[in-house]
Design a protein around this motif. Structure first.
Motif, PDB file in Angstrom:
ATOM      1  N   VAL A  41       0.868  -1.173   0.000  1.00 36.16           N
ATOM      2  CA  VAL A  41       0.000   0.000   0.000  1.00 36.16           C
ATOM      3  C   VAL A  41       0.906   1.225   0.000  1.00 36.16           C
ATOM      4  O   VAL A  41       1.691   1.423   0.932  1.00 36.16           O
ATOM      5  N   GLY A  42       0.827   2.010  -1.076  1.00 35.35           N
ATOM      6  CA  GLY A  42       1.673   3.199  -1.145  1.00 35.35           C
ATOM      7  C   GLY A  42       1.689   3.788  -2.534  1.00 35.35           C
ATOM      8  O   GLY A  42       1.077   3.242  -3.465  1.00 35.35           O
ATOM      9  N   ASP A  43       2.412   4.874  -2.634  1.00 34.94           N
ATOM     10  CA  ASP A  43       2.493   5.616  -3.894  1.00 34.94           C
ATOM     11  C   ASP A  43       3.464   4.912  -4.855  1.00 34.94           C
ATOM     12  O   ASP A  43       4.649   4.746  -4.542  1.00 34.94           O
ATOM     13  N   ALA A  44       2.949   4.531  -6.012  1.00 30.67           N
ATOM     14  CA  ALA A  44       3.775   3.823  -6.999  1.00 30.67           C
ATOM     15  C   ALA A  44       5.022   4.622  -7.367  1.00 30.67           C
ATOM     16  O   ALA A  44       6.077   4.043  -7.644  1.00 30.67           O
ATOM     17  N   PHE A  45       4.881   5.959  -7.332  1.00 30.81           N
ATOM     18  CA  PHE A  45       6.012   6.791  -7.763  1.00 30.81           C
ATOM     19  C   PHE A  45       7.154   6.780  -6.732  1.00 30.81           C
ATOM     20  O   PHE A  45       8.269   7.165  -7.040  1.00 30.81           O
ATOM     21  N   GLU A  46       6.846   6.337  -5.520  1.00 28.16           N
ATOM     22  CA  GLU A  46       7.914   6.161  -4.521  1.00 28.16           C
ATOM     23  C   GLU A  46       8.394   4.708  -4.499  1.00 28.16           C
ATOM     24  O   GLU A  46       9.588   4.434  -4.387  1.00 28.16           O
ATOM     25  N   ILE A  47       7.421   3.783  -4.603  1.00 29.05           N
ATOM     26  CA  ILE A  47       7.758   2.359  -4.402  1.00 29.05           C
ATOM     27  C   ILE A  47       8.514   1.760  -5.588  1.00 29.05           C
ATOM     28  O   ILE A  47       9.524   1.075  -5.407  1.00 29.05           O
ATOM     29  N   VAL A  48       8.042   2.027  -6.804  1.00 27.03           N
ATOM     30  CA  VAL A  48       8.658   1.374  -7.972  1.00 27.03           C
ATOM     31  C   VAL A  48      10.141   1.750  -8.118  1.00 27.03           C
ATOM     32  O   VAL A  48      10.983   0.856  -8.284  1.00 27.03           O
ATOM     33  N   PRO A  49      10.513   3.040  -8.006  1.00 29.51           N
ATOM     34  CA  PRO A  49      11.955   3.347  -8.105  1.00 29.51           C
ATOM     35  C   PRO A  49      12.783   2.640  -7.026  1.00 29.51           C
ATOM     36  O   PRO A  49      13.891   2.169  -7.296  1.00 29.51           O
ATOM     37  N   GLN A  50      12.224   2.536  -5.808  1.00 32.74           N
ATOM     38  CA  GLN A  50      12.960   1.836  -4.735  1.00 32.74           C
ATOM     39  C   GLN A  50      13.140   0.352  -5.083  1.00 32.74           C
ATOM     40  O   GLN A  50      14.195  -0.242  -4.843  1.00 32.74           O
ATOM     41  N   LEU A  51      12.067  -0.224  -5.624  1.00 29.13           N
ATOM     42  CA  LEU A  51      12.099  -1.638  -6.017  1.00 29.13           C
ATOM     43  C   LEU A  51      13.182  -1.865  -7.085  1.00 29.13           C
ATOM     44  O   LEU A  51      13.963  -2.824  -7.025  1.00 29.13           O
ATOM     45  N   GLU A  77      15.874  -0.047  -7.682  1.00 29.10           N
ATOM     46  CA  GLU A  77      17.210   0.091  -7.092  1.00 29.10           C
ATOM     47  C   GLU A  77      17.598  -1.161  -6.321  1.00 29.10           C
ATOM     48  O   GLU A  77      18.706  -1.656  -6.407  1.00 29.10           O
ATOM     49  N   LYS A  78      16.637  -1.683  -5.543  1.00 33.55           N
ATOM     50  CA  LYS A  78      16.904  -2.883  -4.731  1.00 33.55           C
ATOM     51  C   LYS A  78      17.215  -4.076  -5.639  1.00 33.55           C
ATOM     52  O   LYS A  78      18.169  -4.826  -5.401  1.00 33.55           O
ATOM     53  N   LEU A  79      16.377  -4.246  -6.684  1.00 28.78           N
ATOM     54  CA  LEU A  79      16.547  -5.403  -7.571  1.00 28.78           C
ATOM     55  C   LEU A  79      17.879  -5.345  -8.317  1.00 28.78           C
ATOM     56  O   LEU A  79      18.468  -6.381  -8.635  1.00 28.78           O
ATOM     57  N   LYS A  80      18.354  -4.136  -8.588  1.00 33.50           N
ATOM     58  CA  LYS A  80      19.625  -3.994  -9.304  1.00 33.50           C
ATOM     59  C   LYS A  80      20.799  -4.508  -8.477  1.00 33.50           C
ATOM     60  O   LYS A  80      21.861  -4.811  -9.020  1.00 33.50           O
TER      61      LYS A  80
END
Ligand code: FAD
Length: 317
Positions: free
Chosen positions: A300-310, A312-315
């Motif tokens: 639950v959260g703002d896609a514009f915050e979560i997707v970039p974090q995801l 970076e983490k996956l990289k």
């Protein structure tokens, strides 16, 4: 008598569905006490089929069959079935194979059922389970003809390794000039990216992404995961994304290992097309979004915050 499959290829390489079909056919053949023969058309090296239980390959190599021609391909499959004395012929559910299945069934005077999921419920009488009403129901269908043609639903069985020794045989069926009255002469790919049909992972975006200018992060997430991109219907209706990416009841069905839905509410018409996916991850800023009811994992959260974090983490993996 052998069980026959048509192992589809493109540009000399087997499609993923060919291995799923082989895995499925092996199990069905075992229950019938028989072996699996695959017919291939201009497939190049066929040895990979031995990893998924195919005992014999009838290799058709013919320049006249370079472009897809439904009648000619159906004729090849019919002759292969007759040569092998096949009582069961299984095709996949790609656009080409859906077209072929009914032609093959007619030419063999066989009963046909599409969208088959799972192994036969019974082999005598011959009964299979199939999906109905946009995957919202299942039916048990009995085929009473001597020869049976099945269309296996895509991503419904999985790819299972089963190494066997393979016999390869060149096969030269008779092809009639009249078979080529309709022929695909060229195929233009819409992009060089992973296609939804071949994808193990799909990253899908909805209207919550606000506009086409925000799809960069969806494409980047897909690229990091080796995934295909998809979208909800309004997104393609609005022209934010190509129509080929629209998934759901009226779009493409998706049955992947992982489906990531970003900013999609989870309307019933959308869920109908993706519900067979194994793991569903939902990112939505509304905790009441219906998609969370069918999600395996929800953020639950703002896609514009979560997707970039995801991303970076996956990289870092
Ligand atoms: P919306 O319903 O507008 O939802 C957007 C979601 O994004 C909301 O849940 C919102 O909370 C969330 N959101 C907003 N901002 C953010 C943010 N910053 N971060 C995270 N989340 C955010 N639809 C399909 O998809 N496929 C079909 O095949 C299909 N077939 C249909 C057939 C028929 C006959 C009909 C009547 C409808 C069909 N629809 C189909 C449409 C369907 O009913 C829905 O209208 C559609 O799926 C909604 O798309 P959406 O979730 O992208 O948009």
């Amino acid at each position: 008598m052998s069980l026959l499959i048509y192992a589809e290829s493109a540009e000399g390489k087997f499609k993923k569905v060919a291995f799923e079909l082989a895995s499925y056919a092996k199990k069905v053949a075992e229950s019938l006490g028989t072996t699996v023969t695959a017919v291939t058309i201009n497939a190049g090296d066929v040895s990979d089929l031995s990893k998924y239980g195919v005992d014999k390959v009838l290799k058709v190599n013919n320049d006249a069959l370079t472009g897809f021609s439904a009648r000619a391909y159906a004729d090849v499959i019919k002759q292969a079935a007759q040569k092998e004395g096949a009582k069961v012929v299984v095709l996949s559910s790609t656009t080409d194979s859906i077209y072929l299945s009914s032609l093959v069934a007619i030419s063999l005077d066989a009963g046909f059922t599409s969208n088959v999921v799972g192994l036969p419920v019974s082999t005598s009488p011959f009964q299979v389970k199939r999906t109905a009403f946009s995957n919202k129901a299942f039916t048990i269908t009995e085929i009473t003809t001597d020869i049976k043609v099945l269309g296996l639903a895509k991503n419904s069985y999985g790819i299972i390794e089963n190494n066997v020794s393979l016999t390869e045989e060149d096969f030269n069926p008779t092809i009639d000039a009249a078979d080529f009255n309709v022929k695909v002469t060229s195929v233009e790919k819409s992009s060089g990216k992973v296609s939804i049909a071949d994808a193990d992972i799909v990253v899908s975006g909805g209207r919550g992404l606000k506009g086409p200018e925000n799809w960069g992060m969806i494409e980047e997430l897909a690229s990091v995961l080796g995934a295909a991109t998809a979208c909800s219907k309004p997104v393609s209706d609005l022209g934010w994304r190509p129509h080929g990416e629209h998934v759901g009841q009226t779009g493409k069905p998706v049955a992947t290992n992982l489906y990531i839905a970003v900013g999609i509410s989870g309307a019933i018409q959308h869920i109908a097309g993706i519900n067979s996916s194994k793991v569903k991850v939902v990112i939505n800023n509304d905790p009441e979004a219906p998609f969370f009811k069918v999600a395996d994992y929800g953020i639950v959260g703002d896609a514009f915050e979560i997707v970039p974090q995801l991303i970076e983490k996956l990289k870092t993996f």
